[in-house]
Write a protein that holds these residues in place. Structure first.
Motif, PDB file in Angstrom:
ATOM      1  N   ALA A 119       0.823  -1.214   0.000  1.00 27.77           N
ATOM      2  CA  ALA A 119       0.000   0.000   0.000  1.00 27.77           C
ATOM      3  C   ALA A 119       0.852   1.256   0.000  1.00 27.77           C
ATOM      4  CB  ALA A 119      -0.935  -0.004   1.208  1.00 27.77           C
ATOM      5  N   LEU A 120       1.796   1.318   0.939  1.00 27.43           N
ATOM      6  CA  LEU A 120       2.605   2.517   1.125  1.00 27.43           C
ATOM      7  C   LEU A 120       3.871   2.476   0.263  1.00 27.43           C
ATOM      8  CD1 LEU A 120       2.252   4.989   3.006  1.00 27.43           C
ATOM      9  CD2 LEU A 120       3.810   3.858   4.595  1.00 27.43           C
ATOM     10  N   GLY A 121       4.587   1.364   0.357  1.00 24.39           N
ATOM     11  CA  GLY A 121       5.820   1.241  -0.409  1.00 24.39           C
ATOM     12  C   GLY A 121       5.585   1.257  -1.902  1.00 24.39           C
ATOM     13  N   GLY A 122       4.510   0.610  -2.344  1.00 25.80           N
ATOM     14  CA  GLY A 122       4.189   0.610  -3.768  1.00 25.80           C
ATOM     15  C   GLY A 122       3.858   2.000  -4.285  1.00 25.80           C
ATOM     16  N   ALA A 123       3.129   2.763  -3.475  1.00 24.92           N
ATOM     17  CA  ALA A 123       2.831   4.145  -3.865  1.00 24.92           C
ATOM     18  C   ALA A 123       4.113   4.946  -3.999  1.00 24.92           C
ATOM     19  CB  ALA A 123       1.908   4.789  -2.840  1.00 24.92           C
ATOM     20  N   LEU A 124       5.018   4.762  -3.053  1.00 24.12           N
ATOM     21  CA  LEU A 124       6.269   5.519  -3.062  1.00 24.12           C
ATOM     22  C   LEU A 124       7.116   5.196  -4.288  1.00 24.12           C
ATOM     23  CD1 LEU A 124       8.198   7.455  -1.596  1.00 24.12           C
ATOM     24  CD2 LEU A 124       9.123   5.461  -0.381  1.00 24.12           C
ATOM     25  N   THR A 125       7.302   3.924  -4.593  1.00 20.14           N
ATOM     26  CA  THR A 125       8.127   3.561  -5.751  1.00 20.14           C
ATOM     27  C   THR A 125       7.549   4.112  -7.045  1.00 20.14           C
ATOM     28  OG1 THR A 125       7.018   1.421  -6.031  1.00 20.14           O
ATOM     29  CG2 THR A 125       8.995   1.458  -4.662  1.00 20.14           C
ATOM     30  N   CYS A 126       6.227   4.043  -7.177  1.00 24.80           N
ATOM     31  CA  CYS A 126       5.598   4.512  -8.414  1.00 24.80           C
ATOM     32  C   CYS A 126       5.670   6.036  -8.534  1.00 24.80           C
ATOM     33  CB  CYS A 126       4.149   4.038  -8.489  1.00 24.80           C
ATOM     34  SG  CYS A 126       3.968   2.253  -8.719  1.00 24.80           S
ATOM     35  N   ILE A 127       5.413   6.736  -7.440  1.00 22.69           N
ATOM     36  CA  ILE A 127       5.501   8.200  -7.467  1.00 22.69           C
ATOM     37  C   ILE A 127       6.923   8.634  -7.798  1.00 22.69           C
ATOM     38  CG2 ILE A 127       5.407  10.287  -6.051  1.00 22.69           C
ATOM     39  CD1 ILE A 127       3.002   8.999  -4.592  1.00 22.69           C
ATOM     40  N   GLN A 128       7.898   7.997  -7.184  1.00 20.05           N
ATOM     41  CA  GLN A 128       9.287   8.358  -7.452  1.00 20.05           C
ATOM     42  C   GLN A 128       9.665   8.104  -8.907  1.00 20.05           C
ATOM     43  OE1 GLN A 128      11.262   6.059  -4.390  1.00 20.05           O
ATOM     44  NE2 GLN A 128      11.385   7.819  -3.000  1.00 20.05           N
ATOM     45  N   ALA A 129       9.158   7.025  -9.491  1.00 19.04           N
ATOM     46  CA  ALA A 129       9.470   6.714 -10.882  1.00 19.04           C
ATOM     47  C   ALA A 129       8.854   7.716 -11.851  1.00 19.04           C
ATOM     48  CB  ALA A 129       8.991   5.299 -11.214  1.00 19.04           C
ATOM     49  N   LEU A 130       7.700   8.264 -11.485  1.00 21.90           N
ATOM     50  CA  LEU A 130       6.978   9.169 -12.389  1.00 21.90           C
ATOM     51  C   LEU A 130       7.253  10.646 -12.124  1.00 21.90           C
ATOM     52  CD1 LEU A 130       3.507   7.377 -12.521  1.00 21.90           C
ATOM     53  CD2 LEU A 130       5.350   7.265 -14.201  1.00 21.90           C
ATOM     54  N   ARG A 131       7.812  10.975 -10.979  1.00 21.11           N
ATOM     55  CA  ARG A 131       8.005  12.376 -10.607  1.00 21.11           C
ATOM     56  C   ARG A 131       8.784  13.182 -11.651  1.00 21.11           C
ATOM     57  NH1 ARG A 131      11.010  16.223  -8.265  1.00 21.11           N
ATOM     58  NH2 ARG A 131      10.072  17.516  -6.618  1.00 21.11           N
ATOM     59  N   PRO A 132       9.892  12.667 -12.232  1.00 22.56           N
ATOM     60  CA  PRO A 132      10.603  13.475 -13.235  1.00 22.56           C
ATOM     61  C   PRO A 132       9.716  13.854 -14.424  1.00 22.56           C
ATOM     62  CG  PRO A 132      11.980  11.679 -12.487  1.00 22.56           C
ATOM     63  CD  PRO A 132      10.613  11.417 -11.930  1.00 22.56           C
ATOM     64  N   HIS A 133       8.867  12.928 -14.848  1.00 22.46           N
ATOM     65  CA  HIS A 133       7.951  13.220 -15.954  1.00 22.46           C
ATOM     66  C   HIS A 133       6.922  14.263 -15.549  1.00 22.46           C
ATOM     67  CE1 HIS A 133       5.311  12.657 -19.371  1.00 22.46           C
ATOM     68  NE2 HIS A 133       4.330  12.237 -18.592  1.00 22.46           N
ATOM     69  N   PHE A 134       6.373  14.113 -14.349  1.00 17.79           N
ATOM     70  CA  PHE A 134       5.417  15.099 -13.858  1.00 17.79           C
ATOM     71  C   PHE A 134       6.056  16.493 -13.835  1.00 17.79           C
ATOM     72  CE2 PHE A 134       3.148  11.765 -10.961  1.00 17.79           C
ATOM     73  CZ  PHE A 134       2.498  11.243 -12.068  1.00 17.79           C
ATOM     74  N   ALA A 135       7.283  16.565 -13.319  1.00 21.49           N
ATOM     75  CA  ALA A 135       7.968  17.854 -13.197  1.00 21.49           C
ATOM     76  C   ALA A 135       8.272  18.453 -14.566  1.00 21.49           C
ATOM     77  CB  ALA A 135       9.262  17.682 -12.403  1.00 21.49           C
ATOM     78  N   GLN A 136       8.664  17.621 -15.500  1.00 21.48           N
ATOM     79  CA  GLN A 136       9.027  18.109 -16.830  1.00 21.48           C
ATOM     80  C   GLN A 136       7.841  18.722 -17.546  1.00 21.48           C
ATOM     81  OE1 GLN A 136      10.211  15.081 -19.680  1.00 21.48           O
ATOM     82  NE2 GLN A 136      11.590  16.507 -20.704  1.00 21.48           N
ATOM     83  N   GLN A 137       6.675  18.088 -17.421  1.00 26.48           N
ATOM     84  CA  GLN A 137       5.507  18.586 -18.142  1.00 26.48           C
ATOM     85  C   GLN A 137       4.625  19.508 -17.308  1.00 26.48           C
ATOM     86  OE1 GLN A 137       2.951  15.414 -19.469  1.00 26.48           O
ATOM     87  NE2 GLN A 137       2.552  14.630 -17.419  1.00 26.48           N
ATOM     88  N   GLY A 138       4.935  19.629 -16.004  1.00 27.48           N
ATOM     89  CA  GLY A 138       4.131  20.494 -15.145  1.00 27.48           C
ATOM     90  C   GLY A 138       2.713  20.008 -14.962  1.00 27.48           C
ATOM     91  N   PHE A 139       2.564  18.688 -14.961  1.00 31.33           N
ATOM     92  CA  PHE A 139       1.219  18.100 -14.863  1.00 31.33           C
ATOM     93  C   PHE A 139       1.337  16.662 -14.384  1.00 31.33           C
ATOM     94  CE2 PHE A 139      -2.112  15.396 -16.619  1.00 31.33           C
ATOM     95  CZ  PHE A 139      -3.270  16.078 -16.254  1.00 31.33           C
ATOM     96  N   GLY A 140       0.404  16.237 -13.563  1.00 31.19           N
ATOM     97  CA  GLY A 140       0.329  14.850 -13.147  1.00 31.19           C
ATOM     98  C   GLY A 140      -0.871  14.632 -12.253  1.00 31.19           C
ATOM     99  N   ARG A 141      -1.322  13.402 -12.227  1.00 31.18           N
ATOM    100  CA  ARG A 141      -2.431  13.028 -11.360  1.00 31.18           C
ATOM    101  C   ARG A 141      -2.078  11.729 -10.660  1.00 31.18           C
ATOM    102  NH1 ARG A 141      -3.313  17.505 -12.151  1.00 31.18           N
ATOM    103  NH2 ARG A 141      -5.089  18.519 -13.173  1.00 31.18           N
ATOM    104  N   VAL A 142      -2.228  11.714  -9.331  1.00 26.76           N
ATOM    105  CA  VAL A 142      -2.017  10.510  -8.539  1.00 26.76           C
ATOM    106  C   VAL A 142      -3.297  10.246  -7.762  1.00 26.76           C
ATOM    107  CG1 VAL A 142      -0.694   9.400  -6.697  1.00 26.76           C
ATOM    108  CG2 VAL A 142       0.460  10.947  -8.320  1.00 26.76           C
ATOM    109  N   ILE A 143      -3.825   9.031  -7.897  1.00 27.66           N
ATOM    110  CA  ILE A 143      -5.019   8.636  -7.160  1.00 27.66           C
ATOM    111  C   ILE A 143      -4.705   7.349  -6.417  1.00 27.66           C
ATOM    112  CG2 ILE A 143      -7.454   8.008  -7.264  1.00 27.66           C
ATOM    113  CD1 ILE A 143      -6.251   9.642 -10.319  1.00 27.66           C
ATOM    114  N   THR A 144      -4.863   7.382  -5.103  1.00 34.03           N
ATOM    115  CA  THR A 144      -4.651   6.192  -4.289  1.00 34.03           C
ATOM    116  C   THR A 144      -6.004   5.616  -3.883  1.00 34.03           C
ATOM    117  OG1 THR A 144      -4.513   7.493  -2.245  1.00 34.03           O
ATOM    118  CG2 THR A 144      -2.448   7.046  -3.423  1.00 34.03           C
TER     119      THR A 144
END
Length: 254
Positions: A119-144
């Protein structure tokens, strides 16, 4: 910044079956490109992808393994582009069977840790993997995906509820940190769903009791939960972040 659902690439973790499959299906029906993550349910995930068509595909990874998640994101990027939306639905093996649950005098830390790792660790790994893309495009959506057992632990599933409670905390702290990047982070919390693999062990009488106590008169379905997930990914929720939306037909208020 807003984007229509049909312009998004969506990663749904634990999407080979149950609620995850319903969420993947809902996004696909709105034209999104859908990455169906699975850990062990290869047959189900690939069958779902085939049903949904060429804008959906199955990708294997254990979300608790950061290296596996990084490799999966690279595969998704090569196929569809890097995901703009993360729906973290993956659940450690669990059965909603009140008779078989661990009581406090029997509960081990290992049981709680196993739930938290996904629940927690999986969210963290996925957010960390996608964060550079989110930052580059200035957009992202995360739903838990959470639970209404926060508000009403009618059956005290200690390990599951504790892990989801921690996930709600991470949802809110992540919303605070990722907001300046144009990323919203929200949770959708259901109750007992009719029916998923995890709820198959629930006696029929319990479903009837829940339905009778719910203002709308029925037990929430995976498809109804999926609708709320779509809302948080849609332009309509562009100013909503750090929130926990309970979708259970009004069984729990607040």
């Amino acid at each position: 910044m807003t984007r229509p659902l049909s312009d998004l690439t969506v990663l749904v973790t634990g999407a080979g079956r149950g609620l995850g499959a319903a969420i993947a299906t809902a996004f696909a029906h709105h034209g999104a490109r859908v990455a169906i993550n699975y850990r062990n349910s290869r047959t189900e995930a690939e069958a779902l992808a085939e049903t949904l068509g060429p804008r959906a595909a199955a990708f294997q990874a254990d979300v608790t393994d950061a290296g596996a998640v990084t490799a999966m994101v690279a595969e998704i990027t090569a196929r569809f582009g890097t995901p703009d939306v993360l729906v973290h639905n993956a659940l450690a093996d669990f059965s909603f069977n009140g008779e078989a649950r661990s009581h406090l005098d029997q509960l081990t830390w290992a049981e709680i840790a196993a739930q938290a790792e996904t629940a927690l660790g999986g969210a963290l790994t996925c957010i960390q993997a996608l964060r550079p893309h989110f930052a580059q495009q200035g957009f992202g959506r995360v739903i838990t995906i959470g639970t209404n057992l926060f508000q009403n632990p009618v059956v005290p599933y200690h390990d599951y509820t504790a892990a989801k409670g921690a996930l709600l905390a991470l949802t809110r702290t992540a919303a605070k940190e990722l907001g300046p990047l144009g990323v919203t982070v929200n949770m959708v919390s259901g109750g007992l769903l009719r029916t998923t693999d995890a709820s198959r062990a629930t006696p029929e009488a319990v479903f009837d009791i829940v339905a009778g106590q719910t203002p709308l008169g029925h037990v929430t379905t995976p498809a109804e939960m999926a609708d709320a997930v779509l809302f948080f990914a849609s332009p309509w929720a562009r100013a909503v972040t750090g929130q926990n939306l309970v979708v259970d037909g009004g069984l729990v208020f607040g």
